[in-house]
Design a protein around this motif. Sequence first.
Motif, PDB file in Angstrom:
ATOM      1  N   THR A 161       0.395   5.417   0.987  1.00 30.47           N
ATOM      2  CA  THR A 161      -0.472   6.376   1.676  1.00 30.47           C
ATOM      3  C   THR A 161       0.093   7.770   1.503  1.00 30.47           C
ATOM      4  O   THR A 161       1.305   7.984   1.636  1.00 30.47           O
ATOM      5  CB  THR A 161      -0.569   6.041   3.173  1.00 30.47           C
ATOM      6  OG1 THR A 161      -0.964   4.667   3.331  1.00 30.47           O
ATOM      7  CG2 THR A 161      -1.586   6.936   3.866  1.00 30.47           C
ATOM      8  N   GLY A 166      -3.772  10.900   4.250  1.00 35.09           N
ATOM      9  CA  GLY A 166      -4.270   9.628   4.742  1.00 35.09           C
ATOM     10  C   GLY A 166      -4.961   8.772   3.700  1.00 35.09           C
ATOM     11  O   GLY A 166      -5.483   7.698   4.032  1.00 35.09           O
ATOM     12  N   ARG A 167      -4.967   9.211   2.439  1.00 29.99           N
ATOM     13  CA  ARG A 167      -5.568   8.393   1.387  1.00 29.99           C
ATOM     14  C   ARG A 167      -4.671   7.198   1.098  1.00 29.99           C
ATOM     15  O   ARG A 167      -3.460   7.342   0.936  1.00 29.99           O
ATOM     16  CB  ARG A 167      -5.788   9.228   0.125  1.00 29.99           C
ATOM     17  CG  ARG A 167      -6.865  10.292   0.281  1.00 29.99           C
ATOM     18  CD  ARG A 167      -6.951  11.179  -0.943  1.00 29.99           C
ATOM     19  NE  ARG A 167      -5.729  11.970  -1.114  1.00 29.99           N
ATOM     20  CZ  ARG A 167      -5.613  12.979  -1.973  1.00 29.99           C
ATOM     21  NH1 ARG A 167      -6.633  13.282  -2.766  1.00 29.99           N
ATOM     22  NH2 ARG A 167      -4.471  13.645  -2.060  1.00 29.99           N
ATOM     23  N   GLU A 168      -5.293   6.039   1.011  1.00 27.39           N
ATOM     24  CA  GLU A 168      -4.544   4.784   0.897  1.00 27.39           C
ATOM     25  C   GLU A 168      -4.833   4.132  -0.450  1.00 27.39           C
ATOM     26  O   GLU A 168      -5.980   4.053  -0.897  1.00 27.39           O
ATOM     27  CB  GLU A 168      -4.945   3.853   2.040  1.00 27.39           C
ATOM     28  CG  GLU A 168      -4.074   2.624   2.175  1.00 27.39           C
ATOM     29  CD  GLU A 168      -4.445   1.831   3.414  1.00 27.39           C
ATOM     30  OE1 GLU A 168      -3.796   2.017   4.444  1.00 27.39           O
ATOM     31  OE2 GLU A 168      -5.410   1.037   3.339  1.00 27.39           O
ATOM     32  N   LYS A 228       0.836  -1.203   0.000  1.00 27.28           N
ATOM     33  CA  LYS A 228       0.000   0.000   0.000  1.00 27.28           C
ATOM     34  C   LYS A 228       0.871   1.254   0.000  1.00 27.28           C
ATOM     35  O   LYS A 228       1.971   1.262   0.557  1.00 27.28           O
ATOM     36  CB  LYS A 228      -0.923   0.023   1.227  1.00 27.28           C
ATOM     37  CG  LYS A 228      -1.918  -1.131   1.282  1.00 27.28           C
ATOM     38  CD  LYS A 228      -2.785  -1.057   2.531  1.00 27.28           C
ATOM     39  CE  LYS A 228      -3.777  -2.222   2.591  1.00 27.28           C
ATOM     40  NZ  LYS A 228      -4.615  -2.156   3.814  1.00 27.28           N
ATOM     41  N   TYR A 232       5.068  10.504   0.558  1.00 28.69           N
ATOM     42  CA  TYR A 232       4.319   9.269   0.420  1.00 28.69           C
ATOM     43  C   TYR A 232       4.966   8.170   1.246  1.00 28.69           C
ATOM     44  O   TYR A 232       6.191   8.099   1.358  1.00 28.69           O
ATOM     45  CB  TYR A 232       4.245   8.853  -1.053  1.00 28.69           C
ATOM     46  CG  TYR A 232       3.434   9.816  -1.883  1.00 28.69           C
ATOM     47  CD1 TYR A 232       2.067   9.630  -2.060  1.00 28.69           C
ATOM     48  CD2 TYR A 232       4.026  10.931  -2.468  1.00 28.69           C
ATOM     49  CE1 TYR A 232       1.313  10.523  -2.800  1.00 28.69           C
ATOM     50  CE2 TYR A 232       3.281  11.837  -3.207  1.00 28.69           C
ATOM     51  CZ  TYR A 232       1.930  11.625  -3.364  1.00 28.69           C
ATOM     52  OH  TYR A 232       1.183  12.526  -4.097  1.00 28.69           O
TER      53      TYR A 232
END
Length: 268
Positions: free
Chosen positions: A70, A74-76, A68, A99
């Motif tokens: 992020t 806080g967008r994942e 992942k 990031y």
Amino acid sequence: MKLIFPVFILLFWGCEKKIDVDLNETNPVIVIEGTLSDNPNLACVKISNTTSYYSSEPAEMLAGATVKITDEEGREFELIENNGQYLNNSIIPDANCQYRLSVTMGENVYESVSKMHRTVFIDSMAVALNEDYSVFQEGYNVYLYFHDPPGENNYYRLKMFLNGEEEDAPEDFIFFDDNNTNGKFVELRIRRKTYEVGDTVTYQLQTLDKAAYEYFSAVSELIDENSAVSASPANPNPNFSNGALGYFSAYSCDEKTIVIQSKIKSLK
């Protein structure tokens, strides 16, 4: 009138300090090679284990990880496994944003952060007949021109493509900073690299953060004519947690293409 500060690259640009090398003959360690690019918008992560320095076999890619990225808000974004790589092309990176890459393998979690800097655009390219016949082969040199942003430290990687194929020999592993060119108009020529009439040449100028630059520059010191460009066998300046080797680089880039023709001078 523009003041041009030439940068002639003969060999590799590397760190000033020497790196102690562990050849990793035993006890394989996880290696993570991650990039996030704004041109095109693509996140790509490769995961493997270290191999012997003297092994001619490519490292086997590891499957089954959860990967992942992020952003600062806080967008994942999850990267999906595809033929040994983990990919996501839906991330639209922002300049000056940091990031975080997270890789989970079993019970182990490995993390790294990288800041994407604003794009440094290529101003133009030009071609001239190589006049250094006594040292280098006959042909044409390609020149790259760009403005280095003033008041900030910038770190670059130059990638070259010939007739659509990336030039990835050890001597094509090129990195440099703006210690001597900060805020100036830069002329870049790789004197040992020559081309022929009819060749299509693409130069890609990547802007890196400091951690990625230090990693790649140190790796370039370890490359010789018999070794490949890889995160193995050693990992100078790792930027991952939990003992993982490798790197994560969020970079911006610009590229231009020129076709070598008779009497061609420049491409704006």
